[in-house]
Structure formats: structure tokens, C-alpha cells
Design a protein around this motif. Structure first.
Motif, short mmCIF file in Angstrom:
data_model
loop_
_atom_site.label_atom_id
_atom_site.label_comp_id
_atom_site.label_asym_id
_atom_site.label_seq_id
_atom_site.Cartn_x
_atom_site.Cartn_y
_atom_site.Cartn_z
N LEU A 72 -4.31 -96.60 -21.06
CA LEU A 72 -3.17 -97.08 -21.82
C LEU A 72 -3.24 -96.47 -23.21
CD1 LEU A 72 -3.24 -100.83 -20.73
CD2 LEU A 72 -1.85 -98.98 -19.78
N SER A 73 -2.32 -95.57 -23.49
CA SER A 73 -2.37 -94.84 -24.76
C SER A 73 -1.74 -95.65 -25.89
CB SER A 73 -1.62 -93.51 -24.63
OG SER A 73 -1.54 -92.86 -25.87
N SER A 74 -2.43 -95.68 -27.01
CA SER A 74 -1.89 -96.31 -28.21
C SER A 74 -1.42 -95.25 -29.21
CB SER A 74 -2.96 -97.18 -28.88
OG SER A 74 -4.06 -96.39 -29.32
N LEU A 75 -1.50 -93.98 -28.79
CA LEU A 75 -1.08 -92.88 -29.65
C LEU A 75 -0.03 -92.06 -28.90
CD1 LEU A 75 -1.51 -91.29 -32.31
CD2 LEU A 75 -3.27 -89.97 -31.14
N GLU A 76 1.21 -92.51 -28.99
CA GLU A 76 2.29 -91.86 -28.26
C GLU A 76 3.27 -91.23 -29.23
OE1 GLU A 76 4.15 -94.30 -25.41
OE2 GLU A 76 2.33 -94.67 -24.24
N GLU A 116 -3.23 -88.78 -19.09
CA GLU A 116 -2.41 -89.93 -18.72
C GLU A 116 -1.74 -89.71 -17.36
OE1 GLU A 116 0.29 -91.22 -21.82
OE2 GLU A 116 -1.08 -90.42 -23.34
N SER A 141 -8.89 -92.82 -30.70
CA SER A 141 -7.65 -93.33 -31.25
C SER A 141 -6.58 -93.47 -30.16
CB SER A 141 -7.15 -92.41 -32.36
OG SER A 141 -5.90 -92.84 -32.86
N PHE A 143 -7.05 -93.70 -26.74
CA PHE A 143 -7.41 -94.62 -25.66
C PHE A 143 -8.48 -95.61 -26.15
CE2 PHE A 143 -6.52 -90.45 -23.50
CZ PHE A 143 -5.27 -90.80 -23.01
N PRO A 144 -8.10 -96.56 -26.98
CA PRO A 144 -9.09 -97.48 -27.58
C PRO A 144 -9.81 -98.36 -26.56
CG PRO A 144 -6.84 -98.21 -28.02
CD PRO A 144 -6.73 -96.85 -27.42
N ASP A 145 -9.20 -98.56 -25.39
CA ASP A 145 -9.83 -99.43 -24.39
C ASP A 145 -10.72 -98.67 -23.41
OD1 ASP A 145 -8.49 -101.64 -25.46
OD2 ASP A 145 -6.71 -101.25 -24.23
#
Length: 511
Positions: A72-76, A116, A141, A143-145
Motif C-alpha cells: 500500500l503506497s503512501s507516496l503516490e 505495486e 517512504s 511503503f511504510p508498512d
């Protein structure tokens, strides 16, 4: 009762035992008398599995150590068209292949998009420790999980996403080979060396992505990338992306005449070299010719004298006083813009640093000092930095608008990397970048620059026509394996690799 064929991983190879009944697998296997079993190169895992599946041959896959991830990307960000096109082309090629994009065109974010789209345990291989840490910071940054680790520089993590240097990945290739389903090779032109290629050869990864601005190698081994990674699936040059993903830019070549004293000395030295080359029947127009020159220079006094003359002539062309006068004019013209100066040798770097009071970076510069210089350059405290080859690759160089190359380079890779240092748009959508190539006229340096641009002893009119075509960027872009395949087809194109064992009738009855 016949036993079920089992596929296992053994230190960079595969063992298939007992032999299946079909015939397709025999194209990949070799009998190993030492273990009395059939052995297959790990890199052939995918075609082997596909062949067994095509024949409906049931087998137990215990080789595969890679697994699916939830990324789950947080950098899109909204991808540039060329990034989306490159990703689609890679998918259409079966998620195997090389993407060629200029420096600063967003190869790292393209790799993130590929991860992804193909969420498997992933190994990213990079040439330097600096790049390793840059990739690590980006992936943490993005993929923080996810578990992101490092292999190299004292780190030996075992994580689902691993960033490794080529050296470290090659050393541990036998143990890493079955752990990752997706391999990403940054600056993939480093892969085809005798030492590094085992990273790909000992790996079973069915998905592979190579990234480079210039995959071509002078030794011709770039053709091995077709086997180690896959074919080239997409290519763009800086000219294609100018004003879009990259800043609008201009390339200006300035020719400098040697002084009379420098010219006389240069001609004398070149004559000494050429007399020896003619006597030894050596042509410097090829790699083999240069290698022969190096060998002959170690075997005779005349050879050593010729090599010394060659180097001294090169030093005159590279370090002529005329170049420093041009440099002074360019710095005054572009002040207070941020300027990067590149030279071919450390001596010229230090000379420029001393005469112009400019911070210098070479391979001798300590890491902390280099970091401080680049930080001050990024913040605008330093307007200019001079460096040799150390900033070509693997260093996150702050955006500049002007680059000055004080020697004609024959390496297309080095030239493109240096150009890329001024092509980042940053927050300025109207940025106009410029690269100056300062070349000593009527020297071997001028010929070297011409060869790099693809101009070889052509008549003037033909040269002009060819240079105009180069400026227009008249290039063929490869989008995939066929025109009929659509983006939807690319999304659906995925091969199922499974290690699930078939349940026995007894186990089914127990359920």
C-alpha cells in the motif's frame, strides 16, 4: 508407485527429481553425475515451469521461496505519460525487460509502480552505497508498512524488500536466488560483468526489470541483458522529454584553440605516439587497438615513451589555459545561477577550485564533506561546484540549471548522466537548462566528442544533417511486443507460480 517430480533450489541451480514423464523439460535439464539427478540453471525457472504447466505435468515446486506482498503506497504521484507507457510495455513483455530513460526522468518512481503492479518479494540491485541509501529512503517512504532492508555497507538484512549493491548481491547470489520474485536492476549496464551476472543467473525470479539511461557497453556485453533480464521494451531520450518530464534544455559546444606553445608541444607528443603506433601497426579506432597499445607500452622503451606522450598530449588538451578563460566567462555570464563543472581528472578539479575559489568534490573527498558541499549547493549558499567522475552516477546531486563539461567525453553514458544533472524541473515548470561542452580544437579530444555524438569522418553536409537529426530526437521508441496487445491485456498478463502440494485422497477424506 511412481513418486511425484519435485523441483528444488540448490545454491543457484534447480534440481528436478524424479524425472517427469513429459519431454519439454528436457530442453532445460542436464544430468549431474555427482548427485545422480537432473540439474537446471536457476535462471531457466520460469520457462521450465511454463513448459511443465503446458504439458499438464504435475510436480511439487519446493524451489520457490518468494511470496506475495500487500504493498500500500503512501507516496503516490500522477505519473508522466512516459512512465505509464514504460510500465505497460514492460507488462506486455511478460514483466521482463529493460527500460531506457534519461537521468532525472523518474526511473525510481517507475520501479515503485512496477512493484505495486507486481507485488512480490523484491530485490533491488544498485551500483553504489549512495544509491543504496537513496533507494532505501524512497522505499521506506513509499511503503511504510513493508519490510525494507539493506545488503551492503555492513548491513545484512533479510527482508521482503531488499536493496543491495551489485557487489554484495553477487557475493550472496546462491542464498538469495530463490527468495525474490521480482528483480530490479538499477543502472543495469553493470550487470553483464563476469562477477555481477551471477545475480541474475542464480535467481529464479520470474519478473525482472532493468533500468538505465545508457545500457550500451563498450565491450558489447549489453546484449547479454536480453538473457539476464529481458529485451529492451521502452526507450526515451532527453530530447523526447524536454519541456515535459524534463526541463527545456540547450546543448552548446565551444571549441577552444590551443596557444602556440601548447600546439607545438601537443603536435610533438602526438607525433611520437603516432610513429610508434604506425611501427607497431596499431589502430586506436577500436577497443582492441587500445588494449594492444597498453600491452605494447609495457613491453618496450619505445612503447612506454609513446604512452607517456599520449598522456601528456591529453593533459594539454584537457587542461589548456583557454578552457579556464572560457570557464571564467561562462561563470560570469550565468551568475548567480547554480552551476556544475565537470572535468576528466582530479588535477584540473583542484586547479579550478584553487583559482576560482569553488568547492571541489573528487573520490578523495570524505563522505561528510561531500554531503556538506552538496547540502550548501542545494540551499544556494554555494553557487558552483566542480567535480570529476564522482558525480556521474550514484549520487543525489541537487538540481542545477547550468552544466559545464571541460573535456570532450567519448562515453555516451557519462555525457547523458552529466546532462541529467541539470534536467530536473523541480518546482520551476519554465526552467531552461543549458549544457556547455568545452573542447580543445584540432585535438584527439574533438574527435572523441564527435564519435560520442555518432559523427565519424563524414563530409560537412552529412555531419550537419546528422547533427540536426540528433537534435530533433529522431528516435524509434519501443512500446512492447506487439501492437495488438492492449493495456487491459497487459494488466491480465500474469503467470501463476505455486508451491501448493496436491492433497492426497486420504487428506481430502479427512476434511
Amino acid at each position: 508407485m511412481a513418486r511425484t517430480p519435485t523441483l528444488t533450489f540448490d545454491r543457484g541451480t534447480l534440481i528436478l527429481h524424479p524425472p517427469p514423464r513429459g519431454k519439454a523439460w528436457t530442453d532445460y535439464a542436464v544430468w549431474d553425475d555427482r548427485v545422480e539427478k537432473f540439474r537446471i540453471p536457476a535462471i531457466r525457472y520460469r520457462p521450465l515451469v511454463e513448459a511443465l504447466q503446458a504439458e499438464d505435468t504435475y510436480f511439487i515446486d519446493e524451489a520457490k521461496g518468494f511470496y506475495s506482498l500487500e504493498l500500500l503506497s503512501s507516496l503516490e504521484m500522477e505519473p508522466y505519460p512516459h512512465q505509464s507507457e514504460a510500465l505497460t510495455a514492460w507488462k506486455l513483455a511478460g514483466r521482463q525487460g529493460v527500460v531506457v530513460l534519461p537521468t532525472a526522468a523518474g526511473k525510481t518512481y517507475l520501479a515503485q509502480m512496477a512493484m505495486e503492479a507486481t507485488p512480490r518479494s523484491t530485490l533491488i540491485v544498485v551500483p553504489t552505497l549512495d544509491l543504496m541509501h537513496q533507494w532505501y529512503a524512497h522505499l521506506v517512504s513509499a511503503f511504510p508498512d513493508a519490510e525494507v532492508g539493506l545488503l551492503g555497507g555492513g548491513s545484512r538484512d533479510k527482508t521482503a524488500i531488499l536493496v543491495a549493491t551489485y557487489d554484495s548481491a553477487a557475493i550472496h547470489a546462491e542464498s538469495l536466488g530463490n527468495q525474490y520474485g521480482l528483480l530490479i536492476f538499477d543502472e543495469c549496464h553493470h550487470l553483464p560483468t563476469d562477477f555481477n551476472r551471477v545475480i541474475a543467473e542464480y535467481a529464479i525470479a520470474p519478473y525482472r526489470l532493468g533500468l538505465s539511461a545508457t545500457p550500451e557497453r563498450s565491450d558489447g556485453k549489453h546484449t547479454d541483458l536480453n538473457i539476464l533480464i529481458g529485451p529492451e521494451v521502452y526507450r526515451k531520450r532527453a530530447e523526447d522529454l524536454a519541456g515535459k518530464a524534463l526541463a527545456e534544455h540547450e546543448i552548446v559546444q565551444i571549441k577552444v584553440k590551443l596557444s602556440q606553445h601548447e600546439r607545438e608541444k601537443y603536435n610533438d607528443l602526438i607525433q611520437i605516439r603516432n610513429d610508434f603506433l604506425q611501427q607497431a601497426k596499431i589502430s586506436l579506432g577500436s577497443i582492441q587497438g587500445w588494449q594492444k597499445f597498453v600491452q605494447m607500452s609495457a613491453r618496450s622503451q619505445a612503447g612506454r615513451r609513446a604512452m607517456l606522450a599520449h598522456r601528456q598530449a591529453k593533459e594539454i588538451a584537457v587542461g589548456t589555459d583557454g578552457k579556464l578563460r572560457i570557464l571564467a566567462n561562462l561563470l560570469a555570464k550565468h551568475y548567480p545561477e547554480r552551476v556544475l563543472i565537470f572535468t576528466a581528472d582530479n588535477a584540473t578539479v583542484y586547479r579550478i577550485s584553487q583559482e576560482f575559489l569553488i568547492p571541489a568534490i573528487t573520490h578523495q573527498t570524505p563522505v561528510k564533506e561531500r554531503h556538506e558541499i552538496l547540502t550548501r549547493f542545494r540551499e544556494g549558499e554555494y553557487k558552483t561546484v566542480v567535480a570529476s567522475h564522482v558525480l556521474n552516477e550514484g549520487v543525489d546531486v541537487p538540481a542545477a540549471s547550468v552544466a559545464i563539461i571541460l573535456s570532450g567525453t567519448g562515453s555516451a553514458r557519462e555525457y547523458i548522466q552529466r546532462l541529467g544533472r541539470v534536467l530536473r524541473k523541480g518546482q520551476d515548470n519554465h526552467k531552461q537548462a543549458i549544457l556547455y561542452e568545452v573542447v580543445a580544437q584540432d585535438t584527439a579530444e574533438e574527435g572523441t566528442s564527435a564519435r560520442r555524438r555518432g559523427v565519424r569522418n563524414a563530409p560537412p553536409r552529412r555531419q550537419d544533417r546528422q547533427e540536426k537529426e540528433n537534435r530533433r530526437g529522431n528516435l524509434q521508441v519501443v512500446y512492447g511486443t506487439g501492437e495488438e496487445k492492449s493495456y487491459r491485456a497487459a494488466e491480465q498478463l500474469e503467470i501463476k507460480y505455486t508451491v501448493e502440494k496436491k492433497k492426497s485422497k486420504k487428506e481430502e477424506d479427512l476434511e
